[in-house]
Design an enzyme around this catalytic site. Structure first.
Site, PDB file in Angstrom:
ATOM      1  N   HIS A   1       2.874  -4.862   9.314  1.00  0.00           N
ATOM      2  CA  HIS A   1       3.403  -4.354   8.045  1.00  0.00           C
ATOM      3  C   HIS A   1       4.005  -2.950   8.217  1.00  0.00           C
ATOM      4  O   HIS A   1       5.156  -2.694   7.872  1.00  0.00           O
ATOM      5  CB  HIS A   1       2.282  -4.250   7.006  1.00  0.00           C
ATOM      6  CG  HIS A   1       1.572  -5.529   6.697  1.00  0.00           C
ATOM      7  ND1 HIS A   1       2.112  -6.527   5.913  1.00  0.00           N
ATOM      8  CD2 HIS A   1       0.343  -5.957   7.057  1.00  0.00           C
ATOM      9  CE1 HIS A   1       1.237  -7.508   5.787  1.00  0.00           C
ATOM     10  NE2 HIS A   1       0.165  -7.200   6.471  1.00  0.00           N
TER      11      HIS A   1
HETATM   12  O1  RIB Z   1      -0.866  -4.583   2.774  1.00  0.00           O
HETATM   13  C1  RIB Z   1      -0.659  -4.037   4.048  1.00  0.00           C
HETATM   14  C2  RIB Z   1      -0.902  -2.566   4.041  1.00  0.00           C
HETATM   15  O2  RIB Z   1      -2.248  -2.302   3.695  1.00  0.00           O
HETATM   16  C3  RIB Z   1      -0.696  -1.908   5.415  1.00  0.00           C
HETATM   17  O3  RIB Z   1      -0.295  -0.575   5.233  1.00  0.00           O
HETATM   18  C4  RIB Z   1      -2.075  -1.945   6.006  1.00  0.00           C
HETATM   19  O4  RIB Z   1      -2.288  -0.899   6.956  1.00  0.00           O
HETATM   20  C5  RIB Z   1      -2.919  -1.703   4.797  1.00  0.00           C
HETATM   21  O5  RIB Z   1      -2.975  -0.303   4.596  1.00  0.00           O
END
Ligand code: RIB
Ligand code: CA
Length: 384
Positions: free
Chosen positions: A288
């Site tokens: 992500h």
């Molecule tokens: O939903 C994904 C996000 O939430 C990313 O930033 C992961 O590190 C968590 O913080």
């Protein structure tokens, strides 16, 4: 960073009141080049080939780790500071984890400043189930020797930005508490930022509740303040990131590398892959946060669409939802019988972000793995 509860309480109430007004700050056009009414970041020509100056706000965090490594391995960026926040795991872990990352990357010259240890208004909900109890997949790296700077993250963010109006961008890859506090403490700040590229939100369902993605779920009030600040936002949400899962081959390439950054990334992602397999998931660790950094480097990696996004903060089941409008009218929920005359829908469409809806995964992983292993230094094809 801890303040007396009473002080925090009044700070939070005052801040929530102000943020709920939500009028987007008028951006200073001198700071951000307007192009047919669309706010753009400075292009490379306007920066005379100089690296783009960024602050990384993060909650490391397994995918945060690879995102920070990617930023530190990208010559197009000058990372001015790293500001950990409570999120995936408590600040007592995200802070030392951020220090470990700059040590592994040999970049202890970069200031790391402790941020918020809890959301503005809610109890902290962490994601140790996904990131391991220590936030790095359970991989044991040595205790960091380098210390954080003796300055709160919101103050450091303000100082760096104020010293270079229009030059600094924020890459935010955790809950937005630090940014919201910085904006509350320094109302001029939004006008001085070049932009925010954030990992967060979703226009197609959440990953914590059916409505909310984790970073928005943890601190919806902070997210609302940031999306109402008027700063140009690129929102890299689950719509794009859910297509960015590492493969066994990617992880194996990282593990086999003699490069310390790549090897650490391999250890972390292997731990996450093993955990996913044990939990019965077939896909690999989703990158992500790295996709947010990659999008900042090369926006052509994703499909961007202008949206007006509001953050739900009242929902009993939906708080943290990023509700995206692609056109006017921007309607609110139907008013209660006893409520004051309902606000009329906004009849004009004024986007407050560009949302990433899809990704060229092949090019993304070529950039990510290539940079972590030190084998890909070519500037990405897009506009940087
Ligand atoms: O939903 C994904 C996000 O939430 C990313 O930033 C992961 O590190 C968590 O913080
Ligand atoms: Ca994160």
């Amino acid at each position: 960073m801890r303040t007396k509860n009473s002080e925090r309480g009044s700070l939070r109430r005052e801040f929530i009141k102000r943020a709920s007004v939500g009028a987007a700050a008028l951006l200073n056009p001198a700071l951000i080049r307007a192009n047919g009414g669309e706010l753009n970041m400075y292009t490379q020509e306007e920066r005379n080939g100089k690296p783009r100056r960024v602050i990384i706000d993060t909650d490391p965090g397994t995918d945060d780790a690879l995102a920070v490594f990617l930023a530190l391995r990208s010559p197009e960026l000058k990372v001015e500071a790293i500001t950990p926040v409570a999120g995936n795991v408590p600040l007592s872990l995200t802070l030392p984890n951020a220090l470990r990352l700059v040590e592994i990357a040999g970049r202890t010259d970069i200031p790391v400043a402790a941020g918020a240890d809890r959301p503005l208004k809610r109890r902290l909900v962490t994601a140790a189930y996904a990131h391991g109890e220590n936030g790095l997949g359970g991989v044991q790296f040595p205790e960091p020797k380098v210390r954080p700077v003796n300055e709160r993250a919101p103050a450091l963010i303000d100082r760096i930005v104020r010293d270079a109006p229009g030059e600094i961008s924020i890459i935010a890859i955790g809950p937005l508490t630090n940014l919201a506090l910085a904006f509350h403490e320094n109302p001029q700040l939004p006008r001085m930022l070049a932009g925010i590229t954030l990992m967060g939100g979703s226009l197609s369902g959440g990953n914590v509740t059916p409505a909310a993605e984790f970073n928005m779920y943890v601190d919806p009030e902070a997210a609302q303040a940031v999306f109402r600040s008027g700063v140009p936002i690129t929102m890299v949400g689950l719509d794009a990131t859910r297509h960015a899962a590492l493969s066994e081959e990617h992880i194996s390439t990282l593990e086999k590398s003699s490069d310390p950054v790549a090897h650490a990334a391999g250890q972390i992602t292997r731990a996450v892959m093993n955990h996913s397999r044990k939990a019965g998931y077939s896909s690999g660790p989703v990158m992500h946060d790295s996709l947010a950094v990659a999008t900042f480097l090369d926006p052509s990696l994703v499909k961007l669409q202008e949206y007006y996004v509001e953050i739900e903060t009242q929902g009993e089941f939906t708080a943290g939802e990023t509700l995206g409008y692609r056109r006017a009218p921007v309607r609110r929920s139907a008013p209660f019988e006893d409520s004051a005359a309902g606000e009329s829908a906004a009849e004009t469409f004024q986007p407050n972000c560009k949302a990433a809806l899809d990704v060229d995964a092949g090019r993304f992983f070529s950039l990510l793995i290539g940079r972590l292993t030190g084998t890909q230094t070519a500037v990405p094809a897009g506009r940087v």
